[in-house]
Design a protein around this motif. Sequence first.
Motif, PDB file in Angstrom:
ATOM      1  N   VAL A 112       0.826  -1.063   0.122  1.00  0.00           N
ATOM      2  CA  VAL A 112       0.067   0.083  -0.114  1.00  0.00           C
ATOM      3  C   VAL A 112       1.172   1.437   0.182  1.00  0.00           C
ATOM      4  CG1 VAL A 112      -1.881   1.547   1.478  1.00  0.00           C
ATOM      5  CG2 VAL A 112      -1.925  -1.253   1.221  1.00  0.00           C
ATOM      6  N   GLY A 113       0.889   1.935  -1.072  1.00  0.00           N
ATOM      7  CA  GLY A 113       1.484   3.451  -0.970  1.00  0.00           C
ATOM      8  C   GLY A 113       2.435   3.475  -1.814  1.00  0.00           C
ATOM      9  N   PHE A 114       2.796   2.729  -2.018  1.00  0.00           N
ATOM     10  CA  PHE A 114       3.945   2.302  -3.478  1.00  0.00           C
ATOM     11  C   PHE A 114       3.765   3.787  -3.758  1.00  0.00           C
ATOM     12  CE2 PHE A 114       6.875   2.085  -6.923  1.00  0.00           C
ATOM     13  CZ  PHE A 114       8.052   2.291  -5.861  1.00  0.00           C
ATOM     14  N   LEU A 115       3.051   3.943  -4.899  1.00  0.00           N
ATOM     15  CA  LEU A 115       3.158   4.847  -6.446  1.00  0.00           C
ATOM     16  C   LEU A 115       2.894   6.571  -4.964  1.00  0.00           C
ATOM     17  CD1 LEU A 115       1.477   3.719  -9.074  1.00  0.00           C
ATOM     18  CD2 LEU A 115       3.895   4.721  -8.337  1.00  0.00           C
ATOM     19  N   ALA A 116       2.059   6.286  -3.454  1.00  0.00           N
ATOM     20  CA  ALA A 116       2.195   7.723  -3.507  1.00  0.00           C
ATOM     21  C   ALA A 116       2.813   8.612  -3.181  1.00  0.00           C
ATOM     22  CB  ALA A 116       1.335   7.552  -2.648  1.00  0.00           C
ATOM     23  N   VAL A 117       4.673   7.154  -2.012  1.00  0.00           N
ATOM     24  CA  VAL A 117       5.148   8.064  -2.257  1.00  0.00           C
ATOM     25  C   VAL A 117       6.079   8.538  -3.426  1.00  0.00           C
ATOM     26  CG1 VAL A 117       7.953   7.068  -1.119  1.00  0.00           C
ATOM     27  CG2 VAL A 117       5.524   6.839   0.140  1.00  0.00           C
ATOM     28  N   VAL A 118       6.355   7.999  -4.802  1.00  0.00           N
ATOM     29  CA  VAL A 118       6.959   8.271  -5.770  1.00  0.00           C
ATOM     30  C   VAL A 118       5.585  10.133  -6.169  1.00  0.00           C
ATOM     31  CG1 VAL A 118       7.323   8.029  -8.152  1.00  0.00           C
ATOM     32  CG2 VAL A 118       7.503   5.735  -6.315  1.00  0.00           C
ATOM     33  N   ALA A 119       4.888   9.930  -6.044  1.00  0.00           N
ATOM     34  CA  ALA A 119       3.358  11.055  -6.456  1.00  0.00           C
ATOM     35  C   ALA A 119       3.719  12.470  -5.221  1.00  0.00           C
ATOM     36  CB  ALA A 119       2.501  10.526  -6.506  1.00  0.00           C
ATOM     37  N   ALA A 120       4.340  11.527  -3.807  1.00  0.00           N
ATOM     38  CA  ALA A 120       4.877  12.687  -3.486  1.00  0.00           C
ATOM     39  C   ALA A 120       6.034  13.367  -3.449  1.00  0.00           C
ATOM     40  CB  ALA A 120       4.262  12.342  -1.553  1.00  0.00           C
ATOM     41  N   GLU A 121       7.072  12.583  -3.556  1.00  0.00           N
ATOM     42  CA  GLU A 121       8.093  13.018  -3.783  1.00  0.00           C
ATOM     43  C   GLU A 121       8.757  13.525  -4.647  1.00  0.00           C
ATOM     44  OE1 GLU A 121      10.693  12.141  -1.754  1.00  0.00           O
ATOM     45  OE2 GLU A 121       9.595  11.244   0.259  1.00  0.00           O
ATOM     46  N   LEU A 122       8.401  13.142  -6.108  1.00  0.00           N
ATOM     47  CA  LEU A 122       8.319  14.053  -7.321  1.00  0.00           C
ATOM     48  C   LEU A 122       7.489  15.282  -7.492  1.00  0.00           C
ATOM     49  CD1 LEU A 122       8.583  10.958  -9.802  1.00  0.00           C
ATOM     50  CD2 LEU A 122      10.051  12.240  -8.455  1.00  0.00           C
ATOM     51  N   ALA A 123       6.640  15.576  -6.464  1.00  0.00           N
ATOM     52  CA  ALA A 123       5.808  16.741  -6.721  1.00  0.00           C
ATOM     53  C   ALA A 123       6.360  18.033  -5.264  1.00  0.00           C
ATOM     54  CB  ALA A 123       4.563  16.596  -5.736  1.00  0.00           C
ATOM     55  N   ASP A 124       7.476  16.960  -4.634  1.00  0.00           N
ATOM     56  CA  ASP A 124       7.800  17.930  -3.662  1.00  0.00           C
ATOM     57  C   ASP A 124       9.383  19.018  -4.517  1.00  0.00           C
ATOM     58  OD1 ASP A 124       6.913  17.474  -1.585  1.00  0.00           O
ATOM     59  OD2 ASP A 124       8.098  16.376  -0.702  1.00  0.00           O
ATOM     60  N   GLU A 125       9.255  17.996  -6.044  1.00  0.00           N
ATOM     61  CA  GLU A 125      10.394  18.258  -6.727  1.00  0.00           C
ATOM     62  C   GLU A 125       9.572  18.869  -7.623  1.00  0.00           C
ATOM     63  OE1 GLU A 125      13.754  18.260  -6.262  1.00  0.00           O
ATOM     64  OE2 GLU A 125      13.267  17.620  -5.285  1.00  0.00           O
ATOM     65  N   GLY A 126       8.324  19.506  -7.473  1.00  0.00           N
ATOM     66  CA  GLY A 126       7.287  20.009  -8.892  1.00  0.00           C
ATOM     67  C   GLY A 126       7.553  19.521  -9.720  1.00  0.00           C
ATOM     68  N   VAL A 127       7.515  18.412 -10.170  1.00  0.00           N
ATOM     69  CA  VAL A 127       7.683  17.053 -11.374  1.00  0.00           C
ATOM     70  C   VAL A 127       6.407  16.705 -10.748  1.00  0.00           C
ATOM     71  CG1 VAL A 127       9.163  15.094 -12.008  1.00  0.00           C
ATOM     72  CG2 VAL A 127      10.112  16.311 -11.215  1.00  0.00           C
ATOM     73  N   SER A 128       5.913  16.205 -12.340  1.00  0.00           N
ATOM     74  CA  SER A 128       4.162  15.813 -12.317  1.00  0.00           C
ATOM     75  C   SER A 128       4.194  14.683 -13.553  1.00  0.00           C
ATOM     76  CB  SER A 128       3.686  17.269 -13.760  1.00  0.00           C
ATOM     77  OG  SER A 128       2.476  16.224 -13.917  1.00  0.00           O
ATOM     78  N   ILE A 129       3.462  14.092 -12.492  1.00  0.00           N
ATOM     79  CA  ILE A 129       3.817  12.343 -13.100  1.00  0.00           C
ATOM     80  C   ILE A 129       2.481  11.694 -13.531  1.00  0.00           C
ATOM     81  CG2 ILE A 129       5.422  12.220 -11.708  1.00  0.00           C
ATOM     82  CD1 ILE A 129       3.566  10.335 -10.466  1.00  0.00           C
ATOM     83  N   PHE A 130       2.559  10.109 -14.782  1.00  0.00           N
ATOM     84  CA  PHE A 130       1.780  10.008 -15.263  1.00  0.00           C
ATOM     85  C   PHE A 130       2.206   8.819 -14.998  1.00  0.00           C
ATOM     86  CE2 PHE A 130      -0.344   7.481 -18.975  1.00  0.00           C
ATOM     87  CZ  PHE A 130      -1.230   8.232 -19.233  1.00  0.00           C
ATOM     88  N   ALA A 131       1.696   8.135 -14.131  1.00  0.00           N
ATOM     89  CA  ALA A 131       1.808   6.555 -13.638  1.00  0.00           C
ATOM     90  C   ALA A 131       0.892   5.714 -13.892  1.00  0.00           C
ATOM     91  CB  ALA A 131       1.071   6.779 -11.972  1.00  0.00           C
ATOM     92  N   LEU A 132       1.201   4.537 -14.389  1.00  0.00           N
ATOM     93  CA  LEU A 132       0.892   3.290 -15.227  1.00  0.00           C
ATOM     94  C   LEU A 132       1.629   2.212 -14.182  1.00  0.00           C
ATOM     95  CD1 LEU A 132       2.567   3.866 -19.044  1.00  0.00           C
ATOM     96  CD2 LEU A 132      -0.512   3.921 -17.892  1.00  0.00           C
ATOM     97  N   SER A 133       0.769   1.115 -13.894  1.00  0.00           N
ATOM     98  CA  SER A 133       0.953   0.221 -13.799  1.00  0.00           C
ATOM     99  C   SER A 133       0.998  -1.354 -14.391  1.00  0.00           C
ATOM    100  CB  SER A 133       0.281  -0.012 -12.179  1.00  0.00           C
ATOM    101  OG  SER A 133       0.829   0.659 -10.530  1.00  0.00           O
ATOM    102  N   ALA A 134       1.479  -1.688 -14.508  1.00  0.00           N
ATOM    103  CA  ALA A 134       1.722  -3.276 -14.741  1.00  0.00           C
ATOM    104  C   ALA A 134       1.449  -4.607 -14.117  1.00  0.00           C
ATOM    105  CB  ALA A 134       2.648  -4.014 -15.661  1.00  0.00           C
TER     106      ALA A 134
END
Length: 129
Positions: A76-98
């Motif tokens: 639980v929360g793997f992409l949430a951590v990625v999104a939050a960390e990159l958001a702190d850098e001002g980086v927008s993401i488009f997430a996909l999961s296999a």
Amino acid sequence: MNPRDFFEDGTVTVSAATYTVYKTTQPDPAAFASIQDDEEITVVAEGGTVDESTVLEAEPGWKRLTFEMVLPFELVGFLAVVAAELADEGVSIFALSAYSTDHVLVKEGDVAAATKRLEALGCRIQNEG
């Protein structure tokens, strides 16, 4: 399971290819990803490889960051951590999961900031090709 444990010594591969995210009228089986829901069809493919007659909108200039680690469904929360960390850098993401691997697309100009932040989490960064 703590999602942050998966970053330590995990590998993130940066794609050599540059992708475009398309809104289309039909899926593309040759694309990296085709996602169809009740409202629209999204195709992620290398720029210029999609049949232009099917394209409704396009957003070019994305690099794929692949988390080269098997991520269990219970995590639980793997992409949430990625999104939050990159958001702190001002980086927008488009997430996909296999099935067992996650990918995020980031704009070409944001790759350095994104990879620096992921390295700070303990990831090894490798470039494809």
